[in-house]
Enzyme design. Structure first.
Site, short mmCIF file in Angstrom:
data_model
loop_
_atom_site.label_atom_id
_atom_site.label_comp_id
_atom_site.label_asym_id
_atom_site.label_seq_id
_atom_site.Cartn_x
_atom_site.Cartn_y
_atom_site.Cartn_z
N GLU A 185 2.14 -1.69 -30.42
CA GLU A 185 1.01 -1.06 -31.12
C GLU A 185 0.11 -0.37 -30.11
OE1 GLU A 185 -2.98 -1.82 -32.84
OE2 GLU A 185 -1.78 -3.32 -33.91
N SER A 212 -3.69 -6.93 -31.24
CA SER A 212 -2.24 -7.05 -31.47
C SER A 212 -1.50 -6.12 -30.52
CB SER A 212 -1.89 -6.64 -32.90
OG SER A 212 -2.58 -7.44 -33.82
N ARG A 266 -0.89 1.44 -39.56
CA ARG A 266 -1.22 1.70 -38.15
C ARG A 266 -0.70 3.07 -37.70
NH1 ARG A 266 -3.63 -2.38 -39.06
NH2 ARG A 266 -4.02 -4.11 -37.63
N1 EPU Z 1 1.28 -16.30 -37.21
C1 EPU Z 1 1.95 -17.30 -36.57
N2 EPU Z 1 1.75 -17.46 -35.24
C2 EPU Z 1 0.90 -16.70 -34.53
C3 EPU Z 1 0.20 -15.65 -35.17
C4 EPU Z 1 0.42 -15.47 -36.53
O1 EPU Z 1 2.74 -18.04 -37.19
O2 EPU Z 1 0.76 -16.92 -33.33
C5 EPU Z 1 1.44 -16.13 -38.66
C6 EPU Z 1 0.18 -16.55 -39.40
O3 EPU Z 1 0.17 -17.91 -39.67
C7 EPU Z 1 0.28 -15.72 -40.66
C8 EPU Z 1 0.95 -14.45 -40.19
O4 EPU Z 1 1.63 -14.76 -38.97
O5 EPU Z 1 1.11 -16.35 -41.60
C9 EPU Z 1 -0.02 -13.30 -40.00
O6 EPU Z 1 -0.99 -13.67 -39.04
P1 EPU Z 1 -2.51 -13.11 -39.05
O7 EPU Z 1 -3.11 -13.26 -40.40
O8 EPU Z 1 -3.21 -13.73 -37.90
O9 EPU Z 1 -2.36 -11.56 -38.86
P2 EPU Z 1 -1.33 -10.65 -38.02
O10 EPU Z 1 -0.34 -10.09 -38.94
O11 EPU Z 1 -0.83 -11.42 -36.85
C10 EPU Z 1 -2.69 -8.47 -38.45
C11 EPU Z 1 -3.21 -7.33 -37.65
C12 EPU Z 1 -4.49 -7.74 -36.93
C13 EPU Z 1 -5.51 -8.17 -37.97
C14 EPU Z 1 -4.92 -9.35 -38.77
C15 EPU Z 1 -5.80 -9.80 -39.90
C16 EPU Z 1 -1.27 -6.00 -37.03
C17 EPU Z 1 -0.34 -5.59 -35.92
N3 EPU Z 1 -2.21 -6.90 -36.70
O12 EPU Z 1 -2.30 -9.50 -37.52
O13 EPU Z 1 -5.00 -6.59 -36.27
O14 EPU Z 1 -6.73 -8.58 -37.38
O15 EPU Z 1 -3.66 -8.92 -39.37
O16 EPU Z 1 -5.77 -8.86 -40.92
O17 EPU Z 1 -1.13 -5.52 -38.15
C18 EPU Z 1 -4.94 -5.42 -34.21
O18 EPU Z 1 -4.34 -4.53 -34.81
O19 EPU Z 1 -5.22 -5.32 -32.99
C19 EPU Z 1 -5.29 -6.63 -34.93
C20 EPU Z 1 -5.86 -7.67 -34.34
#
Ligand code: EPU
Length: 344
Positions: A334, A238, A166
């Site tokens: 972010e 995010s 990012r």
């Molecule tokens: N999780 C939780 N609770 C929540 C949300 C997530 O326990 O409320 C856990 C999930 O179960 C999983 C882990 O956290 O084990 C990661 O969650 P997820 O796969 O939903 O992805 P993220 O890390 O929360 C990132 C990006 C998103 C992108 C997703 C999918 C960042 C800051 N965010 O989110 O990007 O869509 O991966 O690849 O890196 C954005 O940047 O605006 C964005 C939406």
């Protein structure tokens, strides 16, 4: 085309849907318009600048007492082609997901996992958008822009963009100095599919054949099931980055919480899931007045309607504080803040 206005309303230019004004607003459709603008008027140099694309990663706290530049440069065209690749150039003002759709439509791989990310093409390199195992930096060949200091068009190779998680040079040293006008992408005719993130593989297989079209559809299905639609509920995806901490700290967290999601982030470092940290701090679904923490994805803060930017900001501070108290981890935003001078 050039459009210049004063006290321009920004509500429809930010996906949080908060009310804000831009003291000056400059919209343009050709890279040369920037030349015209900077040469016609030197007084803009004194003003704070904000480059506004699709407004999907910004929180306006108040009136922006400066100049908002809104690049609206259209167009997608083929630059060249060989046996393996097709190079496409897209204008900074193209809607990102329209570009993804275009690529998938021509069976070109490299951006399909980035389907449905809101925003414009010009913002993609700035924060090196990523999702479901793909990052846009993997397919960027060249970024073209306009340097407001040098008053000339410039270009950056992939290496020169210094991409990180990012992150890029455009967010740091070149912030408010280089305005991205177009991006050249190197796409694959015979792509290797990326299916190893979360539910992607399972969803694609349920749709049938493993191909770009079904990967795009699977990603769209996953996103729409977890992330709120900006047309229904104001948000900016995010709100925080996933924090990178030293691996010792990550292990301490894992010792206490065996289910903590932890990803490798280079020698000696680990990346934690901010959404998980927020959820485990008891904030998932939390609501205060017009704002809240999304009930399905705790990394997303939402405007239930009528919220001021300040309310969203205050909620984010509360989230940061509670996560820090519970885990000793500092979350970093972010989204970009604008109009902060009157507030912080
Ligand atoms: N999780 C939780 N609770 C929540 C949300 C997530 O326990 O409320 C856990 C999930 O179960 C999983 C882990 O956290 O084990 C990661 O969650 P997820 O796969 O939903 O992805 P993220 O890390 O929360 C990132 C990006 C998103 C992108 C997703 C999918 C960042 C800051 N965010 O989110 O990007 O869509 O991966 O690849 O890196 C954005 O940047 O605006 C964005 C939406």
């Amino acid at each position: 085309m050039i459009r210049f206005s004063e006290n321009h309303p920004l509500k429809s230019y930010n996906t949080f849907g908060v009310e804000a004004l831009a003291r000056y607003f400059f919209e343009f459709t050709e890279p040369e318009d920037l030349d015209t603008f900077v040469n016609a008027n030197e007084s803009w140099k004194e003003l704070p600048l904000f480059v506004l694309g699709g407004g999907s990663n910004v929180l306006f706290l108040d009136k922006f007492e400066g100049l908002v530049l809104h690049p609206n440069l259209p167009g997608i065209g083929k630059v060249r082609e060989d046996r393996q690749n097709v190079w496409l150039e897209a204008g900074a003002g193209e809607v990102w997901d329209d570009f993804v759709k275009y690529c998938v439509g021509f069976n070109l791989g490299g951006v399909e996992n980035l389907s449905l990310i809101p925003g414009r093409v010009g913002a993609a390199p700035v924060q090196n958008i990523g999702a479901y195992g793909q990052e846009v930096s993997e397919v960027i060949e060249l970024v073209r822009g306009y340097d407001l200091q040098k008053k000339e068009q410039v270009q950056f190779s992939n290496a020169a963009c210094r991409f990180g998680y990012r992150d890029s040079l455009f967010k740091r040293e070149l912030k408010n100095r280089v305005i991205i006008t177009s991006v050249v992408f190197r796409l694959e005719k015979f792509p290797e599919f990326r299916l190893n993130y979360g539910q992607v593989e399972e969803k694609v297989k349920a749709l049938g054949e493993i191909n770009l079209h079904n990967i795009r559809q699977a990603v769209i299905d996953i996103r729409t099931s977890k992330l709120p639609d900006v047309n229904e509920l104001g948000n900016a995806g995010s709100f925080f980055k996933n924090p990178v901490v030293d691996s010792v700290m990550a292990e301490k967290i894992r010792d206490i919480y065996a289910d903590a999601p932890i990803y490798p982030a280079g020698e000696g470092y680990s990346k934690l899931a901010a959404g998980w940290l927020i959820e485990r701090s008891g904030l998932k679904g939390y609501r205060s007045g017009n704002v809240g923490v999304h009930e399905k994805q705790a990394l997303v803060l939402v405007n239930y309607g009528g919220a001021a930017g300040r309310e969203i900001y205050d909620l984010s501070e509360k989230v940061k504080q509670l996560v820090f108290e519970k885990f000793g981890v500092e979350l970093e935003m972010e989204v970009n803040l604008a109009g902060i001078n009157n507030y912080l």
